[in-house]
Design an enzyme around this catalytic site. Structure first.
Site, PDB file in Angstrom:
ATOM      1  N   TYR A 293       1.118  -1.011  -0.225  1.00 15.46           N
ATOM      2  CA  TYR A 293      -0.015  -0.167   0.000  1.00 15.46           C
ATOM      3  C   TYR A 293       0.814   1.683   0.298  1.00 15.46           C
ATOM      4  O   TYR A 293       0.324   2.455   0.418  1.00 15.46           O
ATOM      5  CB  TYR A 293      -0.807  -0.044   1.230  1.00 15.46           C
TER       6      TYR A 293
ATOM      7  N   LYS B 190       5.563 -14.065   4.368  1.00 11.91           N
ATOM      8  CA  LYS B 190       5.783 -14.943   3.377  1.00 11.91           C
ATOM      9  C   LYS B 190       6.566 -14.550   2.796  1.00 11.91           C
ATOM     10  O   LYS B 190       7.604 -14.466   1.720  1.00 11.91           O
ATOM     11  CB  LYS B 190       4.448 -14.465   2.032  1.00 11.91           C
TER      12      LYS B 190
ATOM     13  N   ASP C 224      -0.126 -17.980   3.724  1.00 11.86           N
ATOM     14  CA  ASP C 224      -1.358 -18.459   3.479  1.00 11.86           C
ATOM     15  C   ASP C 224      -1.875 -19.507   4.422  1.00 11.86           C
ATOM     16  O   ASP C 224      -2.105 -20.110   4.467  1.00 11.86           O
ATOM     17  CB  ASP C 224      -0.994 -19.229   2.263  1.00 11.86           C
TER      18      ASP C 224
ATOM     19  N   ASP D  25      -4.603  -6.090   6.329  1.00 12.41           N
ATOM     20  CA  ASP D  25      -6.047  -6.029   5.584  1.00 12.41           C
ATOM     21  C   ASP D  25      -7.282  -7.326   4.922  1.00 12.41           C
ATOM     22  O   ASP D  25      -8.469  -7.412   6.096  1.00 12.41           O
ATOM     23  CB  ASP D  25      -5.676  -5.454   4.251  1.00 12.41           C
TER      24      ASP D  25
ATOM     25  N   ASP E 266     -10.047  -9.121   7.934  1.00 12.23           N
ATOM     26  CA  ASP E 266     -11.108  -8.737   7.064  1.00 12.23           C
ATOM     27  C   ASP E 266     -11.607 -10.485   7.603  1.00 12.23           C
ATOM     28  O   ASP E 266     -12.871 -10.839   7.858  1.00 12.23           O
ATOM     29  CB  ASP E 266     -11.955  -8.405   5.783  1.00 12.23           C
TER      30      ASP E 266
HETATM   31 MG    MG Z   1     -10.371  -3.875   4.192  1.00  4.78          MG
END
Ligand code: MG
Ligand code: NAI
Length: 326
Positions: free
Chosen positions: A120, A167, A199, A223, A227
């Site tokens: 990001y 990772k 993962d 993120d 969720d």
């Molecule tokens: Mg989000």
């Protein structure tokens, strides 16, 4: 001591759940000075700017901010506001509550998500008609700052370890740097680390979330995985979050403006009120924060409940019930 609190309700149900959280804070015997400011789609339609300079300045100079949600302009509002508080960590508890239908009712986790870099970073380039690239930014300093926060965070909770998700087997340089920095800081602080590939974490947390307490993640992984955990605990109307910086912080429900129910007075105020409980804890009012948290838990268990949880109560009725418990 008075705490200066910026209040930025934003759009949609932000205009309904933020006043609810504010009402709860006002019911406590704490000296707050609340200042409200505009951000989001509505103020953009009026003035051309989703984030007016005075709102940014207010957030950048207040002790803490209570934010609701912004609509289409969410990225133009929340990214600069996180920067206004120099937020290097996004704290996202994902917890199942008695009385609420959850896929994994035993879930009780806190994600500590790196909040400034990774994929990001904003460094995306269109190189040709065929090729676009993204630069993934990982610094030692941001990784260490996150790890130092994580060490204090687990210590405050009487724990002595956290999981670090990465990772580094594939992204050897960037996630390798992240992993090495985080593990190094934890080692120096006497905190154990449990390394989990991101993962594999997705599978493990679905099968048995009790394996984890505090989970330290790079930005994108945090993120997505938080969720995923929201799905395990039964809904967006319940998840609070904190964007913490060195001197100030911004608290917000994880959900958005919920255009499908906005304006009806039926939004679940729990996530916003739980965000206010995190604000109380951050400002050193741990007892009041815990009391608000317990009051919300009691109401979730016994009702009244809003429509998203199968009830028919209004936002105001749920808020009044929480204040009643307090
Ligand atoms: Mg989000
Ligand atoms: P959303 O979280 O607004 O809604 C998703 C679903 O969850 C909807 O069915 C909604 O009714 C329900 N829901 C969410 N919060 C609820 C609550 N407190 N009580 C009851 N039901 C609730 O996400 P969506 O639909 O993806 O986005 C809608 C708008 O919100 C978009 O414009 C998006 O850009 C914005 N958004 C803003 C965020 C922010 O300001 N931080 C975060 C996420 C989305």
């Amino acid at each position: 001591m008075t705490h200066d609190i910026a209040v930025v309700p934003g759009d949609g149900i932000g205009q309904e759940v933020t006043p609810a959280a504010l009402e709860v804070l006002e019911a406590l015997d704490i000296d707050f000075l609340f200042r409200e400011a505009a951000a989001g789609d509505a103020v953009k339609a009026e003035t051309g700017e989703a984030l007016p300079q005075e709102t940014y300045d207010l957030v950048a100079s207040s002790d803490a901010t209570l934010f609701g949600a912004a609509g289409e302009t969410a990225a133009d509002v929340i990214l600069p506001l996180r920067e206004a508080v120099d937020s290097f960590v996004n704290v996202r508890p994902a917890r199942a509550y008695p009385g609420v239908d959850a896929v994994r009712p035993e879930t009780d986790l806190v994600f500590l998500r790196e909040n400034t870099e990774g994929v990001y970073s904003g460094h995306e380039t269109r190189l040709s008609d065929d090729l676009s690239t993204l630069t993934r930014v990982v610094t030692d300093s941001a990784s260490r700052r996150l790890a130092e926060f994580a060490c204090e965070f687990v210590d405050d909770r009487g724990l002595d370890e956290f999981a670090v998700v990465h990772k580094a087997n594939v992204m050897r340089e960037t996630d390798g740097r992240f992993r090495d920095a985080v593990v190094d800081v934890a080692d120096a602080g006497g905190v154990e680390t449990q390394e989990v590939l991101m993962d594999a974490f997705a599978t493990h947390v679905c099968l048995d979330p009790t394996q984890f307490d505090v989970v330290v993640c790079p930005n994108l992984a945090g993120d997505v995985l938080s969720d995923l955990a929201a799905g395990l605990v039964g809904g967006l109307g319940l998840l609070p979050s904190a964007n913490v910086g060195p001197d100030r912080a911004l608290f917000e429900p994880v959900h958005g403006t919920a255009p499908d129910i906005a304006g009806q007075g039926v939004a679940n105020p729990a996530a916003a009120i739980l965000s206010a409980a995190m604000l109380l804890e951050y400002l050193g009012h741990e007892d009041e924060g815990a009391a608000v948290q317990e009051a919300v838990e009691d109401v979730l268990e016994e009702g009244p409940r809003t429509g998203d949880l199968g009830g028919d109560a209004s936002t105001d009725e749920v808020t009044a019930a929480v204040i009643d418990r307090l």
